[in-house]
Design a protein around this motif. Structure first.
Motif, PDB file in Angstrom:
ATOM      1  N   VAL A 182      40.936  73.957  -1.095  1.00 19.10           N
ATOM      2  CA  VAL A 182      40.588  72.749  -0.514  1.00 19.10           C
ATOM      3  C   VAL A 182      39.869  71.963  -0.894  1.00 19.10           C
ATOM      4  O   VAL A 182      39.163  71.968  -2.574  1.00 19.10           O
ATOM      5  CB  VAL A 182      39.609  73.109   0.974  1.00 19.10           C
ATOM      6  CG1 VAL A 182      38.481  73.626   0.364  1.00 19.10           C
ATOM      7  CG2 VAL A 182      40.209  71.648   1.735  1.00 19.10           C
ATOM      8  N   VAL A 183      39.620  70.341  -1.484  1.00 17.56           N
ATOM      9  CA  VAL A 183      38.806  69.621  -2.143  1.00 17.56           C
ATOM     10  C   VAL A 183      38.280  68.285  -1.466  1.00 17.56           C
ATOM     11  O   VAL A 183      38.601  67.478  -0.317  1.00 17.56           O
ATOM     12  CB  VAL A 183      40.154  68.286  -3.109  1.00 17.56           C
ATOM     13  CG1 VAL A 183      39.185  67.093  -3.646  1.00 17.56           C
ATOM     14  CG2 VAL A 183      40.899  69.341  -4.126  1.00 17.56           C
ATOM     15  N   LEU A 184      37.157  68.256  -1.738  1.00 16.30           N
ATOM     16  CA  LEU A 184      36.428  67.454  -1.063  1.00 16.30           C
ATOM     17  C   LEU A 184      35.697  66.703  -1.679  1.00 16.30           C
ATOM     18  O   LEU A 184      35.898  66.417  -3.100  1.00 16.30           O
ATOM     19  CB  LEU A 184      34.352  68.117  -0.931  1.00 16.30           C
ATOM     20  CG  LEU A 184      34.341  69.298  -0.248  1.00 16.30           C
ATOM     21  CD1 LEU A 184      33.181  70.068   0.273  1.00 16.30           C
ATOM     22  CD2 LEU A 184      34.959  69.014   1.401  1.00 16.30           C
ATOM     23  N   GLY A 223      47.659  59.939   3.311  1.00 18.81           N
ATOM     24  CA  GLY A 223      48.572  61.773   3.116  1.00 18.81           C
ATOM     25  C   GLY A 223      48.101  62.631   4.341  1.00 18.81           C
ATOM     26  O   GLY A 223      47.335  62.140   5.075  1.00 18.81           O
ATOM     27  N   GLU A 224      49.064  63.390   4.883  1.00 23.78           N
ATOM     28  CA  GLU A 224      49.112  63.652   5.909  1.00 23.78           C
ATOM     29  C   GLU A 224      48.578  64.959   5.747  1.00 23.78           C
ATOM     30  O   GLU A 224      47.700  65.798   6.916  1.00 23.78           O
ATOM     31  CB  GLU A 224      50.407  64.734   6.363  1.00 23.78           C
ATOM     32  CG  GLU A 224      51.330  63.971   6.755  1.00 23.78           C
ATOM     33  CD  GLU A 224      50.707  63.194   8.453  1.00 23.78           C
ATOM     34  OE1 GLU A 224      50.843  63.630   9.027  1.00 23.78           O
ATOM     35  OE2 GLU A 224      51.204  61.810   8.416  1.00 23.78           O
ATOM     36  N   ARG A 225      47.454  65.574   4.471  1.00 24.36           N
ATOM     37  CA  ARG A 225      46.960  66.627   4.107  1.00 24.36           C
ATOM     38  C   ARG A 225      45.381  65.871   3.427  1.00 24.36           C
ATOM     39  O   ARG A 225      45.117  67.051   3.221  1.00 24.36           O
ATOM     40  CB  ARG A 225      47.436  67.546   3.269  1.00 24.36           C
ATOM     41  CG  ARG A 225      48.635  68.201   3.722  1.00 24.36           C
ATOM     42  CD  ARG A 225      49.189  69.462   3.097  1.00 24.36           C
ATOM     43  NE  ARG A 225      50.185  70.660   3.208  1.00 24.36           N
ATOM     44  CZ  ARG A 225      50.999  71.217   3.412  1.00 24.36           C
ATOM     45  NH1 ARG A 225      50.672  71.268   1.808  1.00 24.36           N
ATOM     46  NH2 ARG A 225      52.020  71.541   4.125  1.00 24.36           N
ATOM     47  N   VAL A 226      45.267  65.074   4.269  1.00 21.89           N
ATOM     48  CA  VAL A 226      44.486  64.120   3.862  1.00 21.89           C
ATOM     49  C   VAL A 226      42.956  63.435   4.331  1.00 21.89           C
ATOM     50  O   VAL A 226      43.741  62.910   5.562  1.00 21.89           O
ATOM     51  CB  VAL A 226      44.490  62.827   2.674  1.00 21.89           C
ATOM     52  CG1 VAL A 226      42.861  62.140   2.922  1.00 21.89           C
ATOM     53  CG2 VAL A 226      45.102  63.572   1.469  1.00 21.89           C
ATOM     54  N   SER A 234      51.043  68.652  -5.836  1.00 21.15           N
ATOM     55  CA  SER A 234      50.410  69.849  -5.397  1.00 21.15           C
ATOM     56  C   SER A 234      50.395  70.077  -3.739  1.00 21.15           C
ATOM     57  O   SER A 234      50.115  71.751  -3.804  1.00 21.15           O
ATOM     58  CB  SER A 234      49.120  70.027  -5.508  1.00 21.15           C
ATOM     59  OG  SER A 234      48.015  69.190  -5.368  1.00 21.15           O
ATOM     60  N   GLY A 235      50.378  69.495  -3.345  1.00 20.34           N
ATOM     61  CA  GLY A 235      50.670  69.796  -1.607  1.00 20.34           C
ATOM     62  C   GLY A 235      49.394  70.485  -1.121  1.00 20.34           C
ATOM     63  O   GLY A 235      48.176  70.835  -0.378  1.00 20.34           O
ATOM     64  N   ALA A 236      48.021  69.923  -1.816  1.00 21.68           N
ATOM     65  CA  ALA A 236      46.755  70.715  -2.069  1.00 21.68           C
ATOM     66  C   ALA A 236      46.622  69.372  -0.279  1.00 21.68           C
ATOM     67  O   ALA A 236      46.548  68.419   0.152  1.00 21.68           O
ATOM     68  CB  ALA A 236      45.495  69.543  -3.254  1.00 21.68           C
ATOM     69  N   LEU A 237      44.842  70.400   0.410  1.00 23.20           N
ATOM     70  CA  LEU A 237      44.639  69.870   1.257  1.00 23.20           C
ATOM     71  C   LEU A 237      43.527  69.500   0.278  1.00 23.20           C
ATOM     72  O   LEU A 237      42.551  69.679  -0.002  1.00 23.20           O
ATOM     73  CB  LEU A 237      43.982  71.368   1.986  1.00 23.20           C
ATOM     74  CG  LEU A 237      42.882  70.365   3.784  1.00 23.20           C
ATOM     75  CD1 LEU A 237      43.498  69.773   4.252  1.00 23.20           C
ATOM     76  CD2 LEU A 237      42.950  72.039   4.229  1.00 23.20           C
ATOM     77  N   VAL A 238      43.236  68.137   1.055  1.00 19.54           N
ATOM     78  CA  VAL A 238      42.464  67.112   1.154  1.00 19.54           C
ATOM     79  C   VAL A 238      40.546  66.907   2.524  1.00 19.54           C
ATOM     80  O   VAL A 238      41.616  66.616   2.895  1.00 19.54           O
ATOM     81  CB  VAL A 238      42.344  66.144  -0.171  1.00 19.54           C
ATOM     82  CG1 VAL A 238      40.233  64.803   0.046  1.00 19.54           C
ATOM     83  CG2 VAL A 238      42.882  66.357  -0.860  1.00 19.54           C
TER      84      VAL A 238
END
Length: 414
Positions: A128-130, A168-171, A148-152
């Motif tokens: 995950v990225v802060l 983004g949906e994962r942001v 990359s599909g990462a979670l943020v």
């Protein structure tokens, strides 16, 4: 350039906030009264040194946030609190029985560092990225991470772009959107029975500018009448005269000030010195009491906060004080405002989502975050289940000034 990049850059430009907007003045680095840069006494969060092997089962939390430049005012306190929460998780046995490691890449408030920083974190295999608080600075990094599909999770992103899912949906963000703060300030003014308010804006803060821009329609929708905005920036002190003239000629019942604690004395001091004693209201960019002594006779002043940092009127949420205590133990000084708690909230939200998902796979964790419905965190309940990706509608603390101190008064919702 991909469609996602075009959409993201277009959105940031349209919001009127951040680096890509026209006519926006980016905040200068804090300086002392003598004009010297303020020394930063907060230790930088510990990153895993290059070349040091990680445990095979380590969960890696990346952070792309600033410890220098104007964004450090927002990023670094949240980053320290996030690091402290990670330490506590490890002391309690880790997450899913695995150690948690912080991998921090410092952006130094340099836009050019964002793309490469995101690429480095992906190479480091972060789970995950802060992300930095500013949506415009985050844009190049988010483009890389989206592929990359990462979670943020941004501890403190406040631009409405975070809230509406446009990044983004994962942001996700633990920050209170500017639209929510604007609505809260409008309700504070209206609840006092005031029907007219002059709006004074310090243009060195993109967040503050956005709050006041949103306050005007919110207040008018509530039946009030707003004068202004009267705009000020330190590079043009001549703007102060029309501000004073406007306040005297219009005679508003209240004054709404959106700005920074660094610039505020240049504006608020002369207003009070001119005998204009109308009650003042501000959003959370003014939270803190260290600046109060620079505005003699400040008088009736009310502001918003994420949490009460004031020892004589502690926050009613018992989760807040341990965050403040840990911050002081690590940095050697008290938190300057309540926004620090968002760093702990970002890690806590991630921990809960991972535990419920039973995995650190980004899609599964994002799905659990998206189910948050009144999830109680230190800054207050967070809901993503409505499709928002930031804390839309979250209550905030009301801080009032009883000179020479600031005090927690109550919690208010929009």
């Amino acid at each position: 350039m991909t469609f996602g990049a075009l959409a993201l850059m277009s959105l940031v430009a349209l919001t009127g906030c951040g680096l890509f907007s026209q006519g926006t003045v980016i905040s200068p680095a804090p300086v002392t009264e003598e004009g010297q840069p303020l020394a930063d006494t907060s230790p930088a969060p510990v990153a895993t040194p290059d070349g040091v092997p990680l445990a095979d089962d380590a969960i890696v939390i990346g952070a792309l946030m600033a410890t220098a430049g104007f964004l450090a005012t927002y990023d670094e306190p949240a980053l320290v609190a996030a690091r402290n929460r990670i330490d506590a998780v490890n002391e309690a046995g880790g997450l899913l029985g695995r150690p948690v490691v912080l991998r921090h890449v410092d952006s130094y408030t340099e836009l050019s560092a964002m793309k490469g920083g995101a690429e480095q974190l992906l190479l480091d295999g972060v789970d995950v990225v802060l992300m930095t608080c500013d949506a415009a600075y985050a844009a190049p990094a988010l483009e890389v991470l989206a592929g990359s599909g990462a979670l943020v999770i941004s501890p403190c992103g406040t631009d409405d772009a975070w809230a509406i899912g446009a990044l983004g949906e994962r942001v996700f963000s633990m920050g209170t959107p500017v639209s929510t703060e604007a609505a809260l300030v409008a309700s504070l003014v209206a609840d006092r029975g005031f029907t007219t308010a002059a709006v004074v804006v310090d243009q060195t803060s993109t967040e503050a500018v956005a709050v006041c821009d949103a306050f005007i329609p919110a207040f008018e929708q509530a039946g009030g009448r707003a004068f202004g905005p009267y705009r000020y920036q330190p590079t043009d002190p001549g703007l102060l005269d029309p501000i004073l003239a406007g306040l005297i000629n219009r005679g508003p019942e209240a004054i709404v000030f959106c700005g920074t604690r660094l610039v505020a004395p240049e504006v608020l001091g002369p207003i009070r010195a001119a005998g204009i004693s109308r009650p003042m209201f501000a959003n959370s960019t003014m939270d803190g009491d260290f600046w109060l002594g620079r505005v003699p006779g400040l008088g009736d002043f009310t502001m918003l906060s994420y949490a009460s940092i004031y020892s004589d009127t502690p926050d009613p949420n018992p989760a807040v004080q341990p965050i403040l205590d840990d911050y002081r133990a690590v940095t050697g000084h008290v938190a300057r405002d309540g926004r620090v708690v968002t760093g702990a909230d970002a890690v806590e939200a991630y921990v809960r989502a991972v535990e419920r998902a039973g995995t650190v796979e980004p899609g599964a964790v994002a799905a659990e975050l998206a189910r948050f419905d009144g999830e109680e965190l230190a800054a207050g309940p967070v809901t993503f289940a409505t499709g928002n990706r930031a804390a839309v509608g979250r209550p905030m603390r009301v801080i009032t000034v009883v000179e020479p101190y600031a005090r927690f008064e109550r919690i208010v919702g929009p």
